[in-house]
Scaffold this motif. Structure first.
Motif, PDB file in Angstrom:
ATOM      1  N   GLY A  48      56.719  51.020  22.429  1.00  0.00           N
ATOM      2  CA  GLY A  48      57.569  51.965  21.729  1.00  0.00           C
ATOM      3  C   GLY A  48      57.150  51.996  20.270  1.00  0.00           C
ATOM      4  O   GLY A  48      56.887  50.939  19.679  1.00  0.00           O
ATOM      5  N   MET A  49      57.079  53.190  19.667  1.00  0.00           N
ATOM      6  CA  MET A  49      56.630  53.326  18.286  1.00  0.00           C
ATOM      7  C   MET A  49      57.556  54.286  17.553  1.00  0.00           C
ATOM      8  O   MET A  49      57.897  55.354  18.056  1.00  0.00           O
ATOM      9  CB  MET A  49      55.192  53.859  18.258  1.00  0.00           C
ATOM     10  CG  MET A  49      54.602  54.049  16.867  1.00  0.00           C
ATOM     11  SD  MET A  49      52.902  54.692  16.933  1.00  0.00           S
ATOM     12  CE  MET A  49      53.187  56.337  17.552  1.00  0.00           C
ATOM     13  N   PHE A  50      58.000  53.888  16.347  1.00  0.00           N
ATOM     14  CA  PHE A  50      58.854  54.764  15.550  1.00  0.00           C
ATOM     15  C   PHE A  50      58.719  54.385  14.087  1.00  0.00           C
ATOM     16  O   PHE A  50      58.275  53.275  13.754  1.00  0.00           O
ATOM     17  CB  PHE A  50      60.318  54.681  15.998  1.00  0.00           C
ATOM     18  CG  PHE A  50      60.900  53.290  16.001  1.00  0.00           C
ATOM     19  CD1 PHE A  50      61.708  52.847  14.968  1.00  0.00           C
ATOM     20  CD2 PHE A  50      60.646  52.419  17.064  1.00  0.00           C
ATOM     21  CE1 PHE A  50      62.250  51.568  14.984  1.00  0.00           C
ATOM     22  CE2 PHE A  50      61.190  51.139  17.086  1.00  0.00           C
ATOM     23  CZ  PHE A  50      61.995  50.714  16.038  1.00  0.00           C
ATOM     24  N   GLU A  51      59.067  55.292  13.199  1.00  0.00           N
ATOM     25  CA  GLU A  51      58.975  55.029  11.775  1.00  0.00           C
ATOM     26  C   GLU A  51      60.154  54.170  11.329  1.00  0.00           C
ATOM     27  O   GLU A  51      61.276  54.351  11.795  1.00  0.00           O
ATOM     28  CB  GLU A  51      58.934  56.332  10.986  1.00  0.00           C
ATOM     29  CG  GLU A  51      57.655  57.121  11.199  1.00  0.00           C
ATOM     30  CD  GLU A  51      57.555  58.315  10.279  1.00  0.00           C
ATOM     31  OE1 GLU A  51      58.468  58.501   9.446  1.00  0.00           O
ATOM     32  OE2 GLU A  51      56.566  59.066  10.391  1.00  0.00           O
ATOM     33  N   ALA A  52      59.875  53.258  10.406  1.00  0.00           N
ATOM     34  CA  ALA A  52      60.896  52.310   9.975  1.00  0.00           C
ATOM     35  C   ALA A  52      62.093  53.009   9.351  1.00  0.00           C
ATOM     36  O   ALA A  52      63.229  52.545   9.486  1.00  0.00           O
ATOM     37  CB  ALA A  52      60.295  51.306   8.990  1.00  0.00           C
ATOM     38  N   ASP A  53      61.857  54.125   8.665  1.00  0.00           N
ATOM     39  CA  ASP A  53      62.952  54.836   7.996  1.00  0.00           C
ATOM     40  C   ASP A  53      63.402  56.055   8.774  1.00  0.00           C
ATOM     41  O   ASP A  53      64.046  56.955   8.220  1.00  0.00           O
ATOM     42  CB  ASP A  53      62.550  55.231   6.578  1.00  0.00           C
ATOM     43  CG  ASP A  53      61.279  56.082   6.544  1.00  0.00           C
ATOM     44  OD1 ASP A  53      60.689  56.311   7.622  1.00  0.00           O
ATOM     45  OD2 ASP A  53      60.884  56.503   5.444  1.00  0.00           O
ATOM     46  N   ALA A  54      63.085  56.123  10.073  1.00  0.00           N
ATOM     47  CA  ALA A  54      63.462  57.278  10.885  1.00  0.00           C
ATOM     48  C   ALA A  54      64.972  57.337  11.057  1.00  0.00           C
ATOM     49  O   ALA A  54      65.661  56.312  11.086  1.00  0.00           O
ATOM     50  CB  ALA A  54      62.791  57.209  12.255  1.00  0.00           C
ATOM     51  N   GLY A  55      65.501  58.540  11.195  1.00  0.00           N
ATOM     52  CA  GLY A  55      66.923  58.720  11.422  1.00  0.00           C
ATOM     53  C   GLY A  55      67.356  58.203  12.780  1.00  0.00           C
ATOM     54  O   GLY A  55      66.535  57.988  13.678  1.00  0.00           O
ATOM     55  N   PHE A  56      68.655  58.052  12.935  1.00  0.00           N
ATOM     56  CA  PHE A  56      69.224  57.462  14.155  1.00  0.00           C
ATOM     57  C   PHE A  56      68.796  58.223  15.399  1.00  0.00           C
ATOM     58  O   PHE A  56      68.513  57.619  16.433  1.00  0.00           O
ATOM     59  CB  PHE A  56      70.763  57.468  14.046  1.00  0.00           C
ATOM     60  CG  PHE A  56      71.454  56.724  15.150  1.00  0.00           C
ATOM     61  CD1 PHE A  56      71.768  55.383  15.013  1.00  0.00           C
ATOM     62  CD2 PHE A  56      71.782  57.359  16.343  1.00  0.00           C
ATOM     63  CE1 PHE A  56      72.412  54.696  16.035  1.00  0.00           C
ATOM     64  CE2 PHE A  56      72.421  56.675  17.371  1.00  0.00           C
ATOM     65  CZ  PHE A  56      72.738  55.334  17.213  1.00  0.00           C
ATOM     66  N   ALA A  57      68.754  59.546  15.308  1.00  0.00           N
ATOM     67  CA  ALA A  57      68.509  60.358  16.494  1.00  0.00           C
ATOM     68  C   ALA A  57      67.027  60.627  16.755  1.00  0.00           C
ATOM     69  O   ALA A  57      66.681  61.197  17.790  1.00  0.00           O
ATOM     70  CB  ALA A  57      69.253  61.688  16.372  1.00  0.00           C
ATOM     71  N   GLN A  58      66.146  60.239  15.840  1.00  0.00           N
ATOM     72  CA  GLN A  58      64.721  60.507  16.058  1.00  0.00           C
ATOM     73  C   GLN A  58      64.207  59.663  17.211  1.00  0.00           C
ATOM     74  O   GLN A  58      64.330  58.434  17.188  1.00  0.00           O
ATOM     75  CB  GLN A  58      63.912  60.213  14.800  1.00  0.00           C
ATOM     76  CG  GLN A  58      62.438  60.568  14.955  1.00  0.00           C
ATOM     77  CD  GLN A  58      61.673  60.430  13.650  1.00  0.00           C
ATOM     78  OE1 GLN A  58      62.239  60.534  12.585  1.00  0.00           O
ATOM     79  NE2 GLN A  58      60.375  60.194  13.751  1.00  0.00           N
ATOM     80  N   PRO A  59      63.624  60.270  18.244  1.00  0.00           N
ATOM     81  CA  PRO A  59      63.241  59.495  19.421  1.00  0.00           C
ATOM     82  C   PRO A  59      62.069  58.550  19.159  1.00  0.00           C
ATOM     83  O   PRO A  59      61.199  58.820  18.337  1.00  0.00           O
ATOM     84  CB  PRO A  59      62.868  60.567  20.453  1.00  0.00           C
ATOM     85  CG  PRO A  59      62.499  61.757  19.646  1.00  0.00           C
ATOM     86  CD  PRO A  59      63.359  61.710  18.419  1.00  0.00           C
ATOM     87  N   VAL A  60      62.085  57.465  19.888  1.00  0.00           N
ATOM     88  CA  VAL A  60      60.977  56.526  19.899  1.00  0.00           C
ATOM     89  C   VAL A  60      59.839  57.139  20.712  1.00  0.00           C
ATOM     90  O   VAL A  60      60.062  57.680  21.801  1.00  0.00           O
ATOM     91  CB  VAL A  60      61.422  55.183  20.514  1.00  0.00           C
ATOM     92  CG1 VAL A  60      60.237  54.235  20.683  1.00  0.00           C
ATOM     93  CG2 VAL A  60      62.519  54.544  19.674  1.00  0.00           C
ATOM     94  N   GLN A  61      58.626  57.074  20.181  1.00  0.00           N
ATOM     95  CA  GLN A  61      57.467  57.567  20.927  1.00  0.00           C
ATOM     96  C   GLN A  61      56.985  56.474  21.880  1.00  0.00           C
ATOM     97  O   GLN A  61      56.991  55.282  21.540  1.00  0.00           O
ATOM     98  CB  GLN A  61      56.345  57.946  19.971  1.00  0.00           C
ATOM     99  CG  GLN A  61      56.701  59.048  18.998  1.00  0.00           C
ATOM    100  CD  GLN A  61      55.576  59.291  18.010  1.00  0.00           C
ATOM    101  OE1 GLN A  61      54.416  59.455  18.393  1.00  0.00           O
ATOM    102  NE2 GLN A  61      55.903  59.288  16.727  1.00  0.00           N
ATOM    103  N   LEU A  62      56.562  56.889  23.052  1.00  0.00           N
ATOM    104  CA  LEU A  62      56.034  55.956  24.041  1.00  0.00           C
ATOM    105  C   LEU A  62      54.518  56.047  24.068  1.00  0.00           C
ATOM    106  O   LEU A  62      53.953  57.140  24.128  1.00  0.00           O
ATOM    107  CB  LEU A  62      56.602  56.260  25.425  1.00  0.00           C
ATOM    108  CG  LEU A  62      58.117  56.126  25.585  1.00  0.00           C
ATOM    109  CD1 LEU A  62      58.532  56.471  27.010  1.00  0.00           C
ATOM    110  CD2 LEU A  62      58.588  54.732  25.214  1.00  0.00           C
ATOM    111  N   HIS A  63      53.869  54.885  24.039  1.00  0.00           N
ATOM    112  CA  HIS A  63      52.404  54.820  24.096  1.00  0.00           C
ATOM    113  C   HIS A  63      52.021  53.963  25.295  1.00  0.00           C
ATOM    114  O   HIS A  63      52.324  52.759  25.338  1.00  0.00           O
ATOM    115  CB  HIS A  63      51.843  54.215  22.818  1.00  0.00           C
ATOM    116  CG  HIS A  63      50.353  54.046  22.847  1.00  0.00           C
ATOM    117  ND1 HIS A  63      49.471  55.102  22.724  1.00  0.00           N
ATOM    118  CD2 HIS A  63      49.589  52.933  23.021  1.00  0.00           C
ATOM    119  CE1 HIS A  63      48.238  54.655  22.810  1.00  0.00           C
ATOM    120  NE2 HIS A  63      48.277  53.351  22.995  1.00  0.00           N
TER     121      HIS A  63
END
Length: 304
Positions: A48-63
């Motif tokens: 799972g990959m996501f930006e540290a400062d991403a908003g609550f609803a921003q989905p996690v990317q799957l790799h």
């Protein structure tokens, strides 16, 4: 008592999840590379990959790091999963200009003795396909000391790779297993055919929460030496079966390798991954052992 702040649930686009879930439910390991946070899902074939400062609803990317998908049935999935419990950040490997990630299986069953080396690009994003590494020969000598092997954390500090063995009610021994990083790097890069032997194995007595022993779940190095770890009191007698979580703690180990202190975490989350941000903020991810419950990203402010 440490009081965590809930930053977000690890939500995903259900159209991209192999079982149509709207979340990751078994996040383990936690690594930060630039602005990106990575977790490994121990019941999936993905990071799972996501930006540290991403908003609550921003989905996690799957790799994806393994081909195919696991069965929808919980029991069959548990039997077949590679049990990737560990995610470690590696310095640039020979022939690679950038850092890499190493995901390791726990070793708790024969099909859980596999690692995956994931190269990252200049922006900290996964590049080429993950390379599989057979851990059987690395883990075999460890089984002679820990019959119920269960590797749950890894990090590099002081030119050594540290693996964390998690204890349970059947065998409450926790241990930090150290390898000389140059030797380990030579092996995983293919320069050396035989895996290195452990340079040192240090056992730790972590105590109990109630009558449930604490067991390592992850670790991260401290800038001035020593390391932090998470540990969970899970009511199970072996490395395969899940149990109720009696709580989690954060622990400090000094530069001399001695356990300094333990602090329980308010709310008894089951913490399975940690990453230090700066000198005084600790990010954590949880795994409730329930596919219906989303893993969470939590933050702790550490006081020296």
């Amino acid at each position: 008592m440490l009081n965590p702040v809930h930053l977000r649930d690890l939500l995903v686009d259900p159209a991209l999840h192999p079982r149509g879930q709207a979340h990751l439910s078994a996040a383990s390991g936690l690594v930060q590379v630039g602005r990106c946070l990575y977790v490994v899902a121990d019941d999936e074939h993905h990071l799972g990959m996501f930006e540290a400062d991403a908003g609550f609803a921003q989905p996690v990317q799957l790799h994806r790091i393994l081909p195919g998908d696991l069965p929808r049935n919980n029991g069959k999935r548990k039997t077949l999963k590679p049990d990737l419990e560990v995610l470690a950040l590696l310095p640039a490997m020979p022939g690679q200009p950038h850092v890499a990630l190493l995901a390791l299986g726990s070793g708790s069953k024969p099909n859980r003795q596999q690692a995956f080396l994931i190269s990252l690009d200049a922006e900290g994003k996964p590049g080429e396909a993950a390379r599989s590494i057979d851990l059987t020969m690395l883990y075999q000598p460890l089984r002679e000391q820990f019959a119920d092997l269960n590797i749950e954390g890894a990090f590099i500090a002081g030119q050594r790779l540290h693996l964390l063995q998690r204890g349970n009610k059947g065998d409450g021994r926790n241990a930090c297993i150290e390898y000389a990083w140059p030797d380990f790097q030579a092996w995983i890069s293919g320069v050396q055919a035989i895996p290195p032997r452990a340079a040192r194995i240090s056992e730790f007595a972590l105590g109990h929460l109630g009558d449930v022993p604490l067991g390592f779940t992850d670790g991260t190095p401290l800038p001035g030496g020593g390391w932090l770890f998470s540990a969970v009191a899970e009511d199970t007698s072996d490395s395969y079966n899940d149990g109720a979580c009696a709580g989690s703690v954060i622990g400090w180990v000094g530069g001399d390798g001695k356990l300094q202190c333990l602090e329980p975490i308010e709310g008894a989350p089951k913490v399975e991954g940690i990453a230090l941000v700066g000198d005084d903020r600790l990010l954590m991810v949880t795994d409730s052992d329930d596919p219906k419950v989303a893993s969470q990203l939590l933050r702790l402010e550490l006081v020296n």
